[in-house]
Design a protein around this motif. Structure first.
Motif, PDB file in Angstrom:
ATOM      1  N   VAL A 185      24.829  79.910  -5.376  1.00 48.95           N
ATOM      2  CA  VAL A 185      24.791  80.719  -4.256  1.00 48.95           C
ATOM      3  C   VAL A 185      25.276  82.130  -4.107  1.00 48.95           C
ATOM      4  O   VAL A 185      26.514  82.153  -4.630  1.00 48.95           O
ATOM      5  N   PHE A 186      24.611  83.163  -3.734  1.00 47.15           N
ATOM      6  CA  PHE A 186      24.740  84.632  -3.793  1.00 47.15           C
ATOM      7  C   PHE A 186      24.747  84.820  -2.369  1.00 47.15           C
ATOM      8  O   PHE A 186      23.955  84.584  -1.448  1.00 47.15           O
ATOM      9  N   ASP A 187      25.708  86.147  -2.249  1.00 45.73           N
ATOM     10  CA  ASP A 187      25.526  86.604  -0.838  1.00 45.73           C
ATOM     11  C   ASP A 187      24.222  87.709  -1.026  1.00 45.73           C
ATOM     12  O   ASP A 187      23.576  87.938  -1.825  1.00 45.73           O
ATOM     13  N   GLY A 188      23.937  88.318   0.254  1.00 45.24           N
ATOM     14  CA  GLY A 188      22.802  89.194   0.188  1.00 45.24           C
ATOM     15  C   GLY A 188      23.068  90.485  -0.711  1.00 45.24           C
ATOM     16  O   GLY A 188      21.811  91.034  -1.125  1.00 45.24           O
ATOM     17  N   ASP A 189      24.217  90.905  -1.265  1.00 46.27           N
ATOM     18  CA  ASP A 189      24.060  91.889  -2.315  1.00 46.27           C
ATOM     19  C   ASP A 189      24.336  91.411  -3.588  1.00 46.27           C
ATOM     20  O   ASP A 189      24.559  92.204  -4.461  1.00 46.27           O
ATOM     21  N   GLY A 190      24.081  90.206  -3.828  1.00 48.33           N
ATOM     22  CA  GLY A 190      23.979  89.426  -5.102  1.00 48.33           C
ATOM     23  C   GLY A 190      25.355  89.001  -5.676  1.00 48.33           C
ATOM     24  O   GLY A 190      25.362  88.926  -6.948  1.00 48.33           O
ATOM     25  N   HIS A 191      26.358  88.760  -5.057  1.00 48.68           N
ATOM     26  CA  HIS A 191      27.680  88.393  -5.401  1.00 48.68           C
ATOM     27  C   HIS A 191      27.785  86.979  -5.369  1.00 48.68           C
ATOM     28  O   HIS A 191      27.245  86.581  -4.465  1.00 48.68           O
ATOM     29  N   TRP A 192      28.077  86.541  -6.451  1.00 47.25           N
ATOM     30  CA  TRP A 192      28.227  84.869  -6.504  1.00 47.25           C
ATOM     31  C   TRP A 192      29.366  84.556  -5.402  1.00 47.25           C
ATOM     32  O   TRP A 192      30.145  85.276  -5.324  1.00 47.25           O
ATOM     33  N   VAL A 193      28.971  83.499  -4.665  1.00 46.97           N
ATOM     34  CA  VAL A 193      29.676  82.761  -3.550  1.00 46.97           C
ATOM     35  C   VAL A 193      30.156  81.607  -3.984  1.00 46.97           C
ATOM     36  O   VAL A 193      31.573  81.527  -3.754  1.00 46.97           O
ATOM     37  N   HIS A 194      29.512  80.806  -4.344  1.00 44.19           N
ATOM     38  CA  HIS A 194      29.898  79.428  -4.863  1.00 44.19           C
ATOM     39  C   HIS A 194      28.779  78.704  -5.412  1.00 44.19           C
ATOM     40  O   HIS A 194      27.530  79.154  -5.388  1.00 44.19           O
ATOM     41  N   THR A 195      29.250  77.277  -6.105  1.00 45.65           N
ATOM     42  CA  THR A 195      28.269  76.754  -6.725  1.00 45.65           C
ATOM     43  C   THR A 195      28.261  75.294  -6.116  1.00 45.65           C
ATOM     44  O   THR A 195      29.145  74.792  -5.880  1.00 45.65           O
ATOM     45  N   ASP A 196      27.146  74.516  -5.959  1.00 45.72           N
ATOM     46  CA  ASP A 196      27.070  73.219  -5.510  1.00 45.72           C
ATOM     47  C   ASP A 196      26.228  72.597  -6.212  1.00 45.72           C
ATOM     48  O   ASP A 196      25.423  72.963  -7.128  1.00 45.72           O
ATOM     49  N   GLN A 197      26.668  71.213  -6.701  1.00 44.23           N
ATOM     50  CA  GLN A 197      25.998  70.265  -7.437  1.00 44.23           C
ATOM     51  C   GLN A 197      25.587  69.212  -6.875  1.00 44.23           C
ATOM     52  O   GLN A 197      26.424  68.733  -5.716  1.00 44.23           O
ATOM     53  N   THR A 198      24.519  68.441  -7.189  1.00 45.65           N
ATOM     54  CA  THR A 198      24.028  67.328  -6.569  1.00 45.65           C
ATOM     55  C   THR A 198      23.226  66.427  -7.956  1.00 45.65           C
ATOM     56  O   THR A 198      22.613  67.094  -8.746  1.00 45.65           O
ATOM     57  N   ASP A 199      23.681  65.173  -7.630  1.00 44.54           N
ATOM     58  CA  ASP A 199      22.713  64.365  -8.560  1.00 44.54           C
ATOM     59  C   ASP A 199      21.777  63.612  -7.671  1.00 44.54           C
ATOM     60  O   ASP A 199      21.061  62.417  -8.224  1.00 44.54           O
ATOM     61  N   ASP A 200      21.394  63.899  -6.525  1.00 47.63           N
ATOM     62  CA  ASP A 200      20.389  63.445  -5.707  1.00 47.63           C
ATOM     63  C   ASP A 200      19.113  63.607  -6.266  1.00 47.63           C
ATOM     64  O   ASP A 200      18.586  64.534  -6.609  1.00 47.63           O
ATOM     65  N   GLN A 201      18.191  62.215  -6.565  1.00 42.13           N
ATOM     66  CA  GLN A 201      17.113  62.319  -7.333  1.00 42.13           C
ATOM     67  C   GLN A 201      16.048  63.089  -6.528  1.00 42.13           C
ATOM     68  O   GLN A 201      15.117  63.645  -7.285  1.00 42.13           O
ATOM     69  N   ALA A 202      16.013  63.073  -5.234  1.00 40.00           N
ATOM     70  CA  ALA A 202      15.039  63.909  -4.377  1.00 40.00           C
ATOM     71  C   ALA A 202      15.167  65.284  -4.662  1.00 40.00           C
ATOM     72  O   ALA A 202      14.072  65.962  -4.722  1.00 40.00           O
ATOM     73  N   THR A 203      16.347  65.836  -4.594  1.00 41.95           N
ATOM     74  CA  THR A 203      16.390  67.017  -4.935  1.00 41.95           C
ATOM     75  C   THR A 203      16.313  67.582  -6.085  1.00 41.95           C
ATOM     76  O   THR A 203      15.766  68.439  -6.587  1.00 41.95           O
ATOM     77  N   ALA A 204      16.746  66.658  -7.313  1.00 43.31           N
ATOM     78  CA  ALA A 204      16.432  66.994  -8.636  1.00 43.31           C
ATOM     79  C   ALA A 204      14.963  67.072  -8.828  1.00 43.31           C
ATOM     80  O   ALA A 204      14.516  67.674  -9.619  1.00 43.31           O
ATOM     81  N   GLY A 205      14.016  65.991  -8.120  1.00 49.87           N
ATOM     82  CA  GLY A 205      12.579  66.125  -8.367  1.00 49.87           C
ATOM     83  C   GLY A 205      11.988  67.332  -7.866  1.00 49.87           C
ATOM     84  O   GLY A 205      10.921  68.017  -8.441  1.00 49.87           O
ATOM     85  N   LEU A 206      12.517  67.795  -6.526  1.00 54.10           N
ATOM     86  CA  LEU A 206      12.196  69.169  -5.963  1.00 54.10           C
ATOM     87  C   LEU A 206      12.381  70.285  -6.860  1.00 54.10           C
ATOM     88  O   LEU A 206      11.177  71.149  -6.947  1.00 54.10           O
ATOM     89  N   CYS A 207      13.585  70.250  -7.299  1.00 58.70           N
ATOM     90  CA  CYS A 207      13.768  71.229  -8.274  1.00 58.70           C
ATOM     91  C   CYS A 207      12.852  71.213  -9.448  1.00 58.70           C
ATOM     92  O   CYS A 207      12.569  72.393 -10.093  1.00 58.70           O
ATOM     93  N   SER A 208      12.763  70.247 -10.071  1.00 60.63           N
ATOM     94  CA  SER A 208      11.960  70.014 -11.517  1.00 60.63           C
ATOM     95  C   SER A 208      10.419  70.374 -11.175  1.00 60.63           C
ATOM     96  O   SER A 208      10.020  71.399 -11.872  1.00 60.63           O
ATOM     97  N   ASP A 209      10.156  69.771 -10.064  1.00 62.82           N
ATOM     98  CA  ASP A 209       8.628  70.438  -9.680  1.00 62.82           C
ATOM     99  C   ASP A 209       8.556  71.882  -9.459  1.00 62.82           C
ATOM    100  O   ASP A 209       7.498  72.335  -9.883  1.00 62.82           O
ATOM    101  N   ALA A 210       9.348  72.545  -8.658  1.00 64.45           N
ATOM    102  CA  ALA A 210       9.493  73.971  -8.508  1.00 64.45           C
ATOM    103  C   ALA A 210       9.484  74.660  -9.913  1.00 64.45           C
ATOM    104  O   ALA A 210       8.601  75.786  -9.991  1.00 64.45           O
ATOM    105  N   PHE A 211      10.489  74.199 -10.779  1.00 63.91           N
ATOM    106  CA  PHE A 211      10.638  74.979 -11.933  1.00 63.91           C
ATOM    107  C   PHE A 211       9.221  74.711 -12.591  1.00 63.91           C
ATOM    108  O   PHE A 211       8.787  75.971 -13.325  1.00 63.91           O
TER     109      PHE A 211
END
Length: 174
Positions: A133-159
């Motif tokens: 996650v970055f702010d509007g100026d491109g500075h890193w804000v934080h990292t979120d991790q999940t092993d939720d399979q629906a989210t992983a599937g969404l990201c896989s399909d998007a990629f």
């Protein structure tokens, strides 16, 4: 969540089959790139024959994990004409490719109609997603991790949708 480079390195070294990275910003304000970006602005370019001058230790990790059979792919969605930062990033991407990453570029105008997550992400072995996650100026804000399979599937399909439309690095001009 804060994440150190060593924690990320441990995470990517634990990958068994694949890691994909989707980048969707036109500007990243990464403090450890400030000197290299300033030098690039003044005309400095990496020498393809001087591997020792390339970005370490990241490229060593890329070589290590791809040598054990992990497929590492990165796709970048970029506005055109590209921002100064994207032109800078494009200028040294040959080093990532030489280390074993597969990289493609997707002009933003070709991404309309794709369902994309709101943040850049890494997807490890199709099961663990790390959002950067970055702010509007491109500075890193934080990292979120999940092993939720629906989210992983969404990201896989998007990629995969981006990858299918994107242009291989050696054919894309920034």
């Amino acid at each position: 969540m804060a994440q150190s480079l060593s924690n990320f390195t441990d995470l990517i070294r634990s990958v068994e089959r694949s890691a994909v990275h989707l980048e969707m910003r036109d500007v990243y304000a990464i403090p450890n790139e400030d000197e290299r970006f300033a030098a690039w602005r003044q005309g400095h370019r990496l020498d393809p024959d001087d591997r020792e001058s390339w970005w370490r230790p990241w490229l060593d990790v890329v070589q290590e994990i791809t040598a054990k059979g992990v497929r590492l792919r990165r796709a970048r969605i970029v506005s055109e004409p590209p921002s100064e930062y994207i032109r800078y990033e494009h200028s040294f991407t040959f080093t990532n490719v030489a280390a074993g990453e597969e990289i493609r570029w997707l002009p933003r105008r070709l991404s309309s109609g794709l369902a994309l997550p709101g943040n850049d992400f890494w997807l490890f072995d199709g099961r663990l997603v790390q959002f950067n996650v970055f702010d509007g100026d491109g500075h890193w804000v934080h990292t979120d991790q999940t092993d939720d399979q629906a989210t992983a599937g969404l990201c896989s399909d998007a990629f995969e949708a981006v990858w299918e439309r994107a242009i291989p690095h050696d054919k894309y001009t920034a």
